[in-house]
Design a protein around this motif. Structure first.
Motif, PDB file in Angstrom:
ATOM      1  N   GLY A   1      -4.333  24.073  24.587  1.00 43.29           N
ATOM      2  CA  GLY A   1      -3.647  25.089  25.386  1.00 43.29           C
ATOM      3  C   GLY A   1      -3.718  26.486  24.786  1.00 43.29           C
TER       4      GLY A   1
ATOM      5  N   LEU B   1      -5.218  29.963  26.422  1.00 44.96           N
ATOM      6  CA  LEU B   1      -4.466  31.211  26.534  1.00 44.96           C
ATOM      7  C   LEU B   1      -5.209  32.355  25.848  1.00 44.96           C
TER       8      LEU B   1
ATOM      9  N   SER C   1       1.526  24.617  35.128  1.00 46.76           N
ATOM     10  CA  SER C   1       2.791  24.917  34.477  1.00 46.76           C
ATOM     11  C   SER C   1       2.595  25.050  32.964  1.00 46.76           C
ATOM     12  N   TRP C   2       3.618  25.607  32.301  1.00 44.56           N
ATOM     13  CA  TRP C   2       3.544  25.775  30.842  1.00 44.56           C
ATOM     14  C   TRP C   2       3.467  24.424  30.144  1.00 44.56           C
ATOM     15  N   ASP C   3       4.193  23.437  30.679  1.00 40.96           N
ATOM     16  CA  ASP C   3       4.162  22.100  30.066  1.00 40.96           C
ATOM     17  C   ASP C   3       2.757  21.508  30.124  1.00 40.96           C
ATOM     18  N   THR C   4       2.099  21.663  31.240  1.00 40.00           N
ATOM     19  CA  THR C   4       0.739  21.153  31.386  1.00 40.00           C
ATOM     20  C   THR C   4      -0.211  21.896  30.450  1.00 40.00           C
ATOM     21  N   LEU C   5      -0.042  23.206  30.363  1.00 37.41           N
ATOM     22  CA  LEU C   5      -0.925  24.010  29.533  1.00 37.41           C
ATOM     23  C   LEU C   5      -0.826  23.621  28.062  1.00 37.41           C
ATOM     24  N   PHE C   6       0.398  23.409  27.583  1.00 36.04           N
ATOM     25  CA  PHE C   6       0.557  23.092  26.171  1.00 36.04           C
ATOM     26  C   PHE C   6       0.399  21.609  25.862  1.00 36.04           C
ATOM     27  N   SER C   7       0.185  20.779  26.884  1.00 37.38           N
ATOM     28  CA  SER C   7      -0.036  19.358  26.624  1.00 37.38           C
ATOM     29  C   SER C   7      -1.500  18.974  26.770  1.00 37.38           C
TER      30      SER C   7
END
Length: 57
Positions: free
Chosen positions: A13, A17, A2-8
């Protein structure tokens, strides 16, 4: 993922990307070059020439 996991990922992150973006861009470039080369070979073959590279003996 998920986006939350990617940016955390502790600040990593955006690097992930970027790496995926560069990889996709390079793959797209390769597909485009191969497609163009195939079109050129098909056109040359249809015109009565050889389909192989020009610099071969």
């Amino acid at each position: 993922m998920s986006w939350d996991t990617l940016f955390s990922l502790q600040g990593h992150g955006p690097y992930l990307l970027g790496a995926y973006g560069v990889t996709l861009a390079l793959m797209g470039l390769e597909v485009f070059v191969l497609w163009r080369r195939g079109r050129r070979a098909a056109r040359r073959l249809a015109a009565g020439g050889r389909a192989g590279p020009r610099n071969r003996p």
